[in-house]
Enzyme design. Structure first.
Site, PDB file in Angstrom:
ATOM      1  N   PRO A 114       0.779  -1.243   0.000  1.00 37.34           N
ATOM      2  CA  PRO A 114       0.000   0.000   0.000  1.00 37.34           C
ATOM      3  C   PRO A 114       0.813   1.297   0.000  1.00 37.34           C
ATOM      4  O   PRO A 114       0.231   2.382   0.003  1.00 37.34           O
ATOM      5  CB  PRO A 114      -0.805  -0.113   1.294  1.00 37.34           C
ATOM      6  CG  PRO A 114       0.078  -0.893   2.205  1.00 37.34           C
ATOM      7  CD  PRO A 114       0.790  -1.884   1.343  1.00 37.34           C
ATOM      8  N   GLY A 115       2.150   1.232   0.035  1.00 38.45           N
ATOM      9  CA  GLY A 115       2.944   2.444  -0.102  1.00 38.45           C
ATOM     10  C   GLY A 115       3.883   2.768   1.038  1.00 38.45           C
ATOM     11  O   GLY A 115       4.523   3.822   1.017  1.00 38.45           O
ATOM     12  N   LYS A 117       6.854   1.390   2.045  1.00 33.35           N
ATOM     13  CA  LYS A 117       8.247   1.489   1.614  1.00 33.35           C
ATOM     14  C   LYS A 117       8.451   2.665   0.674  1.00 33.35           C
ATOM     15  O   LYS A 117       9.453   3.380   0.768  1.00 33.35           O
ATOM     16  CB  LYS A 117       8.678   0.192   0.937  1.00 33.35           C
ATOM     17  CG  LYS A 117       8.711  -1.015   1.843  1.00 33.35           C
ATOM     18  CD  LYS A 117       9.159  -2.248   1.087  1.00 33.35           C
ATOM     19  CE  LYS A 117       8.307  -2.522  -0.141  1.00 33.35           C
ATOM     20  NZ  LYS A 117       6.868  -2.726   0.182  1.00 33.35           N
ATOM     21  N   GLU A 134       2.492  -1.385  -8.837  1.00 33.15           N
ATOM     22  CA  GLU A 134       1.624  -2.391  -8.215  1.00 33.15           C
ATOM     23  C   GLU A 134       0.783  -3.015  -9.317  1.00 33.15           C
ATOM     24  O   GLU A 134      -0.011  -2.332  -9.962  1.00 33.15           O
ATOM     25  CB  GLU A 134       0.739  -1.758  -7.146  1.00 33.15           C
ATOM     26  CG  GLU A 134      -0.318  -2.681  -6.575  1.00 33.15           C
ATOM     27  CD  GLU A 134       0.246  -3.994  -6.035  1.00 33.15           C
ATOM     28  OE1 GLU A 134      -0.246  -5.064  -6.453  1.00 33.15           O
ATOM     29  OE2 GLU A 134       1.186  -3.955  -5.237  1.00 33.15           O
ATOM     30  N   ASP A 178       9.883  -6.208  -2.780  1.00 29.00           N
ATOM     31  CA  ASP A 178       9.240  -6.806  -1.607  1.00 29.00           C
ATOM     32  C   ASP A 178       8.197  -7.771  -2.163  1.00 29.00           C
ATOM     33  O   ASP A 178       7.041  -7.420  -2.347  1.00 29.00           O
ATOM     34  CB  ASP A 178       8.605  -5.727  -0.729  1.00 29.00           C
ATOM     35  CG  ASP A 178       8.099  -6.284   0.589  1.00 29.00           C
ATOM     36  OD1 ASP A 178       8.603  -7.341   1.015  1.00 29.00           O
ATOM     37  OD2 ASP A 178       7.199  -5.675   1.186  1.00 29.00           O
ATOM     38  N   CYS A 231       8.125 -11.711   3.499  1.00 31.26           N
ATOM     39  CA  CYS A 231       7.877 -12.174   4.872  1.00 31.26           C
ATOM     40  C   CYS A 231       7.914 -13.687   4.923  1.00 31.26           C
ATOM     41  O   CYS A 231       7.920 -14.246   6.010  1.00 31.26           O
ATOM     42  CB  CYS A 231       6.556 -11.640   5.394  1.00 31.26           C
ATOM     43  SG  CYS A 231       5.111 -12.526   4.806  1.00 31.26           S
TER      44      CYS A 231
END
Length: 231
Positions: A114-115, A117, A134, A178, A231
């Protein structure tokens, strides 16, 4: 404890052993750690600290951020609407901090929504440009809205595939990947993510992650840097 997928439990027990896996599963009985980062374009850290003094538990020592009461909803606070703060987990702040930026860098955040980083990176390249991509349209809309709310003017939001991005060539000084993941890291925070988990998810994600990373290599200039995280 939340009802974790049986195969996930088996995987973690095999990976960690009985003692360590028991400690790991006990963590699901604890509230998740909620963090709030200061957008220094719009607010000073001390002012935010004073405004939220009643719910701040401690500071995050590697960024302008605080650990706050996880039960308190902050989305309706005027500071949030004004873009003075951004809710972001402490671990999610780390990838963007692993690079030493030049003020005029051209940077690509390949999987941006959602922004969080992107908003960290943009502040570190005041004379540069950040391309925040995205691939999923509705997530790209959320990304754009967050970039606008935070007042970041050196960010270009795109919504396309990594393969399409490679048509730009090796032009970026820094590339952040990511990569999409299994969601195992947010089981405690977002129980709905448990329903999306399945036994083959990590194998499928591995293929997708390798494909994205290969595109990142084509987009990074000679002597540039790629940061990969998941993650």
């Amino acid at each position: 404890m939340i009802n974790l997928p049986h195969k996930f439990v088996q995987n973690m027990e095999a990976l960690l052993g009985n003692t360590q896996s028991a400690k790991f599963f006990n963590c699901y009985n604890e509230p998740y750690i909620k963090c709030m980062r200061v957008n220094t374009l719009k607010a000073q850290k001390n002012n935010v600290k004073q405004a939220f003094s009643s719910i701040i538990n401690s500071e995050v020592d590697y960024e302008n951020a605080f650990i706050v009461d996880s039960e308190i909803k902050i989305g309706s606070h005027p500071y949030h609407h004004a873009g003075a703060i951004y809710m972001q987990e402490a671990s999610a702040m780390l990838p963007a901090l692993t690079i030493s930026y030049n003020a005029d860098d051209l940077v690509l955040d390949m999987c941006s929504s959602p922004g969080g980083k992107s908003s960290q990176i943009a502040l570190r390249i005041p004379n540069g440009t950040l391309v925040s991509n995205e691939i999923i349209t509705n997530r790209a809309i959320v990304l754009k809205e967050n970039i606008e709310r935070l007042g970041l003017t050196n960010v270009i939001v795109t919504s396309t595939t990594p393969e399409n991005l490679t048509r730009l060539g090796a032009i970026f000084d820094k590339v952040i990947v990511d990569a999409p993941c299994s969601g195992e890291g947010i089981f405690r925070k977002e129980p709905n993510s448990i329903k999306q988990w399945h036994e083959n998810i990590n194998e499928l994600n591995k293929e997708r992650q390798l494909s994205i990373l290969a595109c990142a290599a084509q987009l990074c200039r000679d002597g540039g840097q790629i940061v990969y995280s998941t993650c």
